[in-house]
Design a protein around this motif. Structure first.
Motif, PDB file in Angstrom:
ATOM      1  N   ALA A 135       0.867  -1.115   0.147  1.00 52.15           N
ATOM      2  CA  ALA A 135      -0.030   0.140  -0.015  1.00 52.15           C
ATOM      3  C   ALA A 135       0.877   1.285  -0.025  1.00 52.15           C
ATOM      4  CB  ALA A 135      -1.085   0.026   1.221  1.00 52.15           C
ATOM      5  N   ALA A 136       1.939   1.400   0.861  1.00 50.33           N
ATOM      6  CA  ALA A 136       2.765   2.353   0.929  1.00 50.33           C
ATOM      7  C   ALA A 136       3.615   2.755  -0.294  1.00 50.33           C
ATOM      8  CB  ALA A 136       3.676   2.343   2.273  1.00 50.33           C
ATOM      9  N   GLU A 137       3.942   1.673  -0.936  1.00 51.71           N
ATOM     10  CA  GLU A 137       4.738   1.625  -2.375  1.00 51.71           C
ATOM     11  C   GLU A 137       3.746   2.351  -3.409  1.00 51.71           C
ATOM     12  OE1 GLU A 137       6.335  -2.117  -3.005  1.00 51.71           O
ATOM     13  OE2 GLU A 137       7.439  -2.247  -1.217  1.00 51.71           O
ATOM     14  N   ALA A 138       2.450   2.075  -3.045  1.00 45.33           N
ATOM     15  CA  ALA A 138       1.453   2.467  -4.161  1.00 45.33           C
ATOM     16  C   ALA A 138       1.195   4.063  -3.842  1.00 45.33           C
ATOM     17  CB  ALA A 138       0.331   1.588  -4.353  1.00 45.33           C
ATOM     18  N   GLY A 139       1.686   4.512  -2.751  1.00 49.33           N
ATOM     19  CA  GLY A 139       1.160   5.922  -2.581  1.00 49.33           C
ATOM     20  C   GLY A 139       0.240   6.150  -1.479  1.00 49.33           C
ATOM     21  N   ILE A 140      -0.084   5.098  -0.680  1.00 47.79           N
ATOM     22  CA  ILE A 140      -1.050   5.343   0.279  1.00 47.79           C
ATOM     23  C   ILE A 140      -0.210   6.032   1.652  1.00 47.79           C
ATOM     24  CG2 ILE A 140      -2.413   4.021   2.101  1.00 47.79           C
ATOM     25  CD1 ILE A 140      -3.659   4.153  -0.332  1.00 47.79           C
ATOM     26  N   ARG A 141      -0.815   6.934   2.166  1.00 49.99           N
ATOM     27  CA  ARG A 141       0.061   7.623   3.391  1.00 49.99           C
ATOM     28  C   ARG A 141      -0.325   7.162   4.785  1.00 49.99           C
ATOM     29  NH1 ARG A 141       3.472  11.109   0.584  1.00 49.99           N
ATOM     30  NH2 ARG A 141       3.373  12.427   2.347  1.00 49.99           N
ATOM     31  N   ARG A 142      -1.476   6.529   5.016  1.00 50.48           N
ATOM     32  CA  ARG A 142      -1.498   6.114   6.346  1.00 50.48           C
ATOM     33  C   ARG A 142      -1.768   4.721   6.506  1.00 50.48           C
ATOM     34  NH1 ARG A 142      -5.732   4.635   9.572  1.00 50.48           N
ATOM     35  NH2 ARG A 142      -5.948   5.707  11.653  1.00 50.48           N
ATOM     36  N   HIS A 173       7.099  -4.356  13.754  1.00 51.88           N
ATOM     37  CA  HIS A 173       6.483  -4.390  12.358  1.00 51.88           C
ATOM     38  C   HIS A 173       6.114  -2.777  12.133  1.00 51.88           C
ATOM     39  CE1 HIS A 173       3.146  -5.915   9.633  1.00 51.88           C
ATOM     40  NE2 HIS A 173       4.015  -5.004   8.971  1.00 51.88           N
ATOM     41  N   ALA A 174       5.967  -2.209  13.361  1.00 47.88           N
ATOM     42  CA  ALA A 174       5.521  -0.820  13.231  1.00 47.88           C
ATOM     43  C   ALA A 174       6.875   0.109  12.853  1.00 47.88           C
ATOM     44  CB  ALA A 174       4.841  -0.114  14.343  1.00 47.88           C
ATOM     45  N   LEU A 175       7.969  -0.145  13.591  1.00 45.36           N
ATOM     46  CA  LEU A 175       9.077   0.389  13.443  1.00 45.36           C
ATOM     47  C   LEU A 175      10.044   0.009  12.093  1.00 45.36           C
ATOM     48  CD1 LEU A 175      10.415   0.388  17.089  1.00 45.36           C
ATOM     49  CD2 LEU A 175       9.851   2.318  15.767  1.00 45.36           C
ATOM     50  N   TYR A 176       9.717  -1.241  11.449  1.00 43.09           N
ATOM     51  CA  TYR A 176      10.045  -1.589  10.327  1.00 43.09           C
ATOM     52  C   TYR A 176       9.550  -0.529   9.122  1.00 43.09           C
ATOM     53  CZ  TYR A 176      10.047  -4.431   5.951  1.00 43.09           C
ATOM     54  OH  TYR A 176      10.106  -4.876   4.654  1.00 43.09           O
ATOM     55  N   LEU A 177       8.180  -0.598   9.407  1.00 41.87           N
ATOM     56  CA  LEU A 177       7.427   0.399   8.504  1.00 41.87           C
ATOM     57  C   LEU A 177       7.864   1.841   8.551  1.00 41.87           C
ATOM     58  CD1 LEU A 177       3.652  -1.185   8.902  1.00 41.87           C
ATOM     59  CD2 LEU A 177       5.197  -1.403   6.692  1.00 41.87           C
ATOM     60  N   ARG A 178       8.071   2.093   9.660  1.00 44.78           N
ATOM     61  CA  ARG A 178       8.470   3.557  10.186  1.00 44.78           C
ATOM     62  C   ARG A 178       9.926   3.717   9.182  1.00 44.78           C
ATOM     63  NH1 ARG A 178       7.507   6.498  14.084  1.00 44.78           N
ATOM     64  NH2 ARG A 178       5.500   6.331  13.301  1.00 44.78           N
ATOM     65  N   HIS A 209       7.584   8.860   5.688  1.00 47.44           N
ATOM     66  CA  HIS A 209       6.680   9.888   5.369  1.00 47.44           C
ATOM     67  C   HIS A 209       5.254   9.431   5.679  1.00 47.44           C
ATOM     68  CE1 HIS A 209       6.520   7.187   2.179  1.00 47.44           C
ATOM     69  NE2 HIS A 209       5.444   7.474   1.561  1.00 47.44           N
ATOM     70  N   CYS A 210       4.974   8.167   6.340  1.00 47.56           N
ATOM     71  CA  CYS A 210       3.835   7.538   6.371  1.00 47.56           C
ATOM     72  C   CYS A 210       3.316   7.789   7.902  1.00 47.56           C
ATOM     73  CB  CYS A 210       3.610   6.042   6.069  1.00 47.56           C
ATOM     74  SG  CYS A 210       3.453   5.802   4.387  1.00 47.56           S
ATOM     75  N   THR A 211       1.975   8.056   8.102  1.00 48.75           N
ATOM     76  CA  THR A 211       1.449   7.864   9.615  1.00 48.75           C
ATOM     77  C   THR A 211       1.329   6.508   9.794  1.00 48.75           C
ATOM     78  OG1 THR A 211       0.226   9.948   9.233  1.00 48.75           O
ATOM     79  CG2 THR A 211      -0.336   8.769  10.972  1.00 48.75           C
ATOM     80  N   LEU A 212       1.678   6.050  11.100  1.00 47.97           N
ATOM     81  CA  LEU A 212       1.142   4.558  11.564  1.00 47.97           C
ATOM     82  C   LEU A 212       0.032   4.838  12.562  1.00 47.97           C
ATOM     83  CD1 LEU A 212       4.691   3.199  12.127  1.00 47.97           C
ATOM     84  CD2 LEU A 212       3.450   2.793  10.004  1.00 47.97           C
TER      85      LEU A 212
END
Ligand code: SF4
Length: 485
Positions: A327-334, A356-361, A366-369
């Motif tokens: 999703a994030a690679e595709a441009g989703i921000r949250r 998982h959260a810190l890996y995504l961070r 730029h994304c909100t978790l």
């Protein structure tokens, strides 16, 4: 531990070919695919020549007109290759799950590097969740802060006071419909809008599972707009679209048409909690205006996951695990992630959730978790909650998340009682659903004064209307907001 960058432009074609010959039952087709991809990459240096090739898969700024224009010739061919490569990777991860070893990880990471090159992916790091989420050295400090919060020797008063301080530090509002008093934090109120409760999966704990006899309802885009009217009239601006997984009814075209219809009628923020999609489908949702994607892993315990999810596309653990990355690679921000409390030992799952959260961070700064800990209360008949979580533990878990992830949104649904929700909102929760119905068409039933037709996903324990829930927060000095920044 930091993530490694995609370090070398050279791909290990020979290694991959040998791997596929040994482990892939469809090796003949996939070796052919690999050959096509290799020719493609060798013919065009996609990054350097600014030939955007399949980059529309991962670029939220590309309009659907652009996407349509790209839907012919070599661009479409590259896009198809990329999708097939993504599917191959998940097929391998799924088939090798029971015995996944270093060689499998290397092969799937190599396929991801090739995929990234093919779609001109902008993020420098690759998908490596499987390697890092169970690594005790990854995010060690944050996990320790979580563990300290769960230690019963730490008095609850001290724990909640420090969680409250951290929340105020990161979420005191700059503006809101009523500014907080004395630096109290803001709380976003949102509502779920259930679109469909048809589902092909067999998640044993869920009322929507395919074999549970219940009324099945699927909303047209027009009925979704009617449901949203009810919510918007009550002040809701941030709406989570929810549906079961039923490909014939809830494919990507359906979601895009629903979001189009809603956005034509209302301003607002639209997020989705739907079945795991491909990167290309997330790109379409991002282009349609979807702000966020929520998808809970339910449990990170692989063997328990297999028992709890015996049927349907959701059996594929790794494809689900990487959903938020796609999703994030595709441009989703949250990005919304979580575990379903009750399915597995909570502390163990919470540790992996923090990683998982810190890996995504790290991958998507730029994304909100937004992290949630929904708790099973009244599951379908025949399923006993194997690892129940009591209120005190739930409070410690939320405080633990706040200490581990100080600036992450923490989300709490109407599964919990009004008093517990108000309490946790005063401590560390920053997003609450309110006035929720968990059945498709449930708001229309309310508006018409009809008895609910049934078809709920889970029973709601906080039945207060939206304004009553908002007033309870304001009485604590919290600022209620209706849209996220
Ligand atoms: S948890 Fe989701 S995928 Fe599983 S049965 Fe329920 S709606 Fe379907």
């Amino acid at each position: 531990m930091t993530l490694s960058l995609t370090d070398s432009p050279a791909f290990s074609w020979k290694f991959l070919e040998s791997y596929l010959r040994r482990y892939d039952v469809h090796a003949a087709r996939h070796l052919e695919l690999l050959g096509e991809v290799r020719s493609r990459l060798e013919a065009f240096d996609l990054g350097r020549n600014a030939d955007r090739a399949a980059s529309f898969l991962c670029d939220k700024d590309v309009s659907r007109e652009g996407e349509a224009a790209a839907g012919s010739g070599r661009l479409a061919a590259a896009a198809n290759m990329a999708e097939e490569l993504e599917r191959l990777r998940y097929q391998l991860l799924n088939e090798r799950a029971a015995a996944l070893g270093e060689e499998d990880l290397r092969a799937t990471e190599e396929l991801d590097r090739i995929y990234a090159r093919l779609v001109d992916r902008r993020t420098p790091d690759g998908r490596r969740a499987r390697r890092l989420l169970w690594n005790p050295d990854f995010a060690r400090d944050a996990v320790e802060r979580l563990e300290q919060s769960l230690d019963p020797a730490l008095p609850l008063e001290a724990l909640t006071a420090s969680a409250r301080r951290l929340t105020e530090e990161h979420f005191a509002p700059e503006s809101g419909d009523r500014p907080g008093k004395g630096g109290r934090h803001r709380v976003l109120l949102y509502a779920p809008l259930y679109l469909s409760n048809y589902c092909v999966n067999g998640c044993v704990y869920c009322h929507f599972r395919f074999d549970n006899p219940m009324p099945r309802i699927h909303l047209s885009p027009e009925r979704a707009v009617e449901e949203a009217e009810y919510l918007v009239a009550r002040g809701m601006r941030h709406i989570l679209l929810v549906a079961g997984d039923y490909p014939q009814l809830t494919g990507i075209d359906y979601y895009v048409s629903v979001v189009d219809a809603l956005r034509r009628r209302f301003a607002g923020q639209w997020t989705v909690e739907i079945a795991a999609q491909s990167t290309a489908s997330y790109a379409r949702l991002a282009a349609a205006g979807v702000l966020g994607v929520t998808l809970y892993q339910e449990t990170y315990d692989l063997s328990r996951y297999a028992v709890l999810h015996p049927r349907g596309p959701k059996t594929r653990f790794d494809r689900r695990l990487e959903t938020l990355e796609r999703a994030a690679e595709a441009g989703i921000r949250r990005l919304g992630l979580g575990i379903l409390l009750g399915l597995a030992p909570a502390a163990e799952d919470a540790r992996t959730l923090v990683r998982h959260a810190l890996y995504l961070r790290q991958r998507f700064p730029h994304c909100t978790l937004a992290v949630s800990l929904p708790r099973l209360h009244r599951p379908p008949e025949g399923f006993a909650v194997p690892h129940p979580v009591d209120d005190a533990t739930l409070v410690r878990l939320y405080c633990g998340l706040r200490h581990a992830l100080p600036d992450a949104e923490l989300v709490l649904s109407t599964r919990e009682t009004a008093s517990l929700r108000d309490y946790l909102a005063g401590v560390c929760v920053t997003q609450l659903s309110a006035g929720s119905s968990t059945a498709p068409g449930g708001y229309g039933d309310r508006a018409a004064g009809r008895a609910a037709a049934g078809g709920e996903q889970f029973p709601v324990n906080d039945e207060r209307p939206v304004e009553e829930a908002a007033q309870a927060l304001r009485r604590q000095g919290l600022a209620v907001v209706w849209e996220s920044a």
